[in-house]
Write an enzyme that holds these catalytic residues in place. Sequence first.
Site, PDB file in Angstrom:
ATOM      1  N   HIS A 326      14.896  25.372 -28.229  1.00 45.63           N
ATOM      2  CA  HIS A 326      14.171  24.219 -27.698  1.00 45.63           C
ATOM      3  C   HIS A 326      14.223  23.022 -28.633  1.00 45.63           C
ATOM      4  O   HIS A 326      14.110  21.885 -28.186  1.00 45.63           O
ATOM      5  CB  HIS A 326      12.709  24.582 -27.410  1.00 45.63           C
ATOM      6  CG  HIS A 326      12.563  25.411 -26.175  1.00 45.63           C
ATOM      7  ND1 HIS A 326      12.682  26.778 -26.188  1.00 45.63           N
ATOM      8  CD2 HIS A 326      12.330  25.070 -24.894  1.00 45.63           C
ATOM      9  CE1 HIS A 326      12.517  27.235 -24.958  1.00 45.63           C
ATOM     10  NE2 HIS A 326      12.309  26.217 -24.151  1.00 45.63           N
ATOM     11  N   GLY A 327      14.335  23.261 -29.920  1.00 46.79           N
ATOM     12  CA  GLY A 327      14.370  22.107 -30.808  1.00 46.79           C
ATOM     13  C   GLY A 327      14.393  22.506 -32.260  1.00 46.79           C
ATOM     14  O   GLY A 327      14.068  23.635 -32.627  1.00 46.79           O
TER      15      GLY A 327
END
Lengths: 466, 328
Positions: A326-327
């Site tokens: 996701h990041g």
Amino acid sequence: MLFNSLPFLLFLPTVVAMYFILPHRWRWMLLLAASYFFYGYWKIEYLGLILFSTIVDFFTAQFIASSETQLKKKIGLSMSLFTNLGLLALFKYSGWFMADVLHPISAVNDAQLNDFQSFWTFALPVGISFYTFQTLGYTIDVYYGRAIPEKNPFKFALFVSFFPQLVAGPIERFSHLHHQLFTEKKFDYSFLQHGGRLILYGLFIKMCVADNISPIVDQVFEQQNDASSAQLIIGALLFGIQIYSDFHGYSLIAIGTARLLGIALMDNFNAPYTATSIREFWSKWHISLSTWFRDYLFIPLGGSRVSNTKLAVNILIVFIVSGLWHGANWTFVAWGAIHGFSYLIERWFISKYTAAWLKFPQWMATMFIVFLAWILFRSASMESAAYYISNAVSSESAGISIEWSAISISFIGLFLLSDLHFKNSSIHIWLNKQSAIARWAVYAFFILSIAGFAGTTNHPFIYFQF
Amino acid sequence: MLVIKKIALLGLVLIALNFIYKQFAFTAFVEQYADQYLQVDKIKDCDVIYVSASSNFPPENIPENDPRKISQFVSDHFPSLRFEAINKPASHAGVYRHLLALFPEESEAKTFVIAINLRSFGPSWINSELETALNQSNVFYNQRPVLLNRFLLSLNSYDNASAEERSATIQHHWSVDELPFPAPKNTVNNWCAVEKWGDWRNPKRQLADQFIKQFGFVIDAENPRVKDFDAMCEVGRARNISIVFNLLAENIETADSLVGRDLTHLMRQNTAWLVDRYTSKGFRLVDNLDVLRERNFTDKDFPTEHYDEEGRKIIAKNVAEALKELHP
């Protein structure tokens, strides 16, 4: 281009009309051109990267399929893994690595860090995590003999870039999507009806629910020092609803868009906030990603048929990698870890308790973990998340002034109720059972809500940043 | 055939929804985003309309004997005419052109006084962060079904560049737009770098810097604000509306003392270009650029067009002189 933008609302009917007007043999070429136009509309430079990823995976898949020895196949797969994960590492994680690993040990100075981050943050292509995983799944399938590689590089390029699901999924499997792209389809009104309904509902939950919640969530998280405990708790709850309505809305528009062309994409959500366990939550949340991790990471690691210790390690790996997907931030790692540990605790200690009366406390506990983890997901740093959580428990602040709108609250209520109602079903099936007058009343309600009462500030889809 | 029938039905639904929205919900949204839309309807039956940004207003927190607006001082000269004003802080010709077009054909208002801030032609204002909100309002001023306008607002179908993008655009202009002077005064950034008032902490240096940034540009026919004014002229001609452009006073004395003659020369050159362009098109342009003294400007730390009572009255008198040619 964004789904909730005027260019897309002009682009989509044009592509659909041309698709069914053109003879079958030309259609996939139209879709390929439209997909590259769709993606290049953001930034023309993005096309270079997707083209590179496509070329590498096309040739590595051919190489894997034609290799007679396992070693050669492994070399081919490694090339694909190295290229795809390398691209992700470079564009998505290198800035974080510089800031959180190299900078603290003075391996890079402030100026170097700033220059590096400003360039790579600017250059991060929209949707890179999605199409990278989709094409990676393809080479893994070819490696395991689950897919016969596409021989036409342009047709393969369409599989990678198919515009409805290019930038935020659902992450499709080759075996599910590829043949649909090239199967002859005659125009059928039901395509328009089914796709149109999903798009309408998707736009409603994105623009009326998520975009109306967004300013409140932004305000609470930005002013968390001054917000009261109740406001912080509500802020976390609203973020959970925002991210769900935002991503679910996007997925529905993507699925509906493909449906207009007679193509069925996989479902991505199934009322995840009704889950009574973390395991169930992940069978209902971002289904295309969670099944991707199951098929391409968890099972190759050994799946469930390993010792308890190995299983625990594998599960934690999957959840932490999922968080990192996701990041590039420790908050995402922690978010994944919370889900991973909760999953293990549940598996070992709680899953044996199945009495009906336990469902409600189990649902409460699941939602507590999910929404607690959302705070980490939304926070800019671990410190900020820790501060948010501690203040949510015992803030001495009098609170901030939040502008509530009755319409926004009504939209949230309606969305949650409808989501519950459409569990294991869809708005399309539900509408099919209604009278014509009721159906058109629902359409009119959605159109009026979207056109007249949607959020007004600029909010791209949250998952685009991943 | 089935598809055509459904599209026709959808069209009818949209017409009905537009009607419902206009009757029950539109006013509340316009009040929030584009209140001038409603103002037009209230004031359409007057004789003269004064359109401006915040320059029309008296200063806050400074006591005055007559704390009225410029437009009110102008109206003192015409007791028999009905005056109204439309004001929105930070607005400019890009907004006024839409407002002008909003006035219905049957409106009795046939004379418009449009205030021009010279600064508004510069890249600092054209790319200001405030533009996003103004562009949002402009969506409502378009002559389309109200539900469609509201929908376009939700789709962000207007120039809504981020603050970072706008700042980068301004910086780009400051570094590449050529000024008619030899180096180091050939660009805004170069000019600012050689200012003589010490380091950046010196308030005089900061103010001098702002004067260069706000007025260091050359107006030409491609300037977006010029295009807006041209569009207004077209509307004026097409609908037989008299337009008087009121070029507002700038703090020439301070610009001269802080930055020097080159900057004030540039300001006068740009003004002359505007006067020439619009008088040659047959419109009146009141040149107030140099009519006030330093003491008349109420903001001392930034170049603005905010005036004290004396300043407002001087500008009002000049506007009134021009209006007398239209309303003797």
